[in-house]
Scaffold this motif. Structure first.
Motif: not given
Length: 116
Positions: A15-24, A79-82
């Protein structure tokens, strides 16, 4: 802002994750379940993962769930991983975390009972 691709090694879900967004949060927004979800605040450890490759930043996490030594080995709470690049992760919830959550501990107990 760039989007990064997060891939779970065993399931190959990505899945994609935006810069600054938490992975979870990114995973949940895509409707996927590659990572177990707990408190979403860095305290329970249910969403513990190991980063196999890629770069990232971490927010505050409970040392009971991820020690400093484990962080150096690539473990983090989703939940704390960017991410700061694409990531390859491996899901590995902490046994302490699973036993510390009443519903999960009870469910795990049911599956380990010997049927006579």
């Amino acid at each position: 802002m760039p989007d990064y691709v997060i891939t779970e090694q065993h399931s190959q879900q990505h899945f994609t994750c935006k810069q600054g967004e938490f992975v979870l949060k990114a995973m949940e927004s895509h409707g996927l379940r590659a990572i177990a979800v707990g408190c979403r605040g860095g305290g329970c450890g249910v969403c513990r993962v190991k980063v196999i490759s890629g770069s990232y930043e971490c927010g505050r996490m409970s040392k009971a769930q991820v020690s400093t030594e484990q962080q150096q080995q690539g473990y983090a709470l989703a939940c704390r991983l960017k991410p700061t690049s694409d990531l390859l992760i491996e899901c590995s919830p902490s046994p302490l975390a699973i036993s510390g959550i009443p519903g999960l501990a009870k469910a795990k107990q049911k599956h380990t009972e010997v049927i006579k």
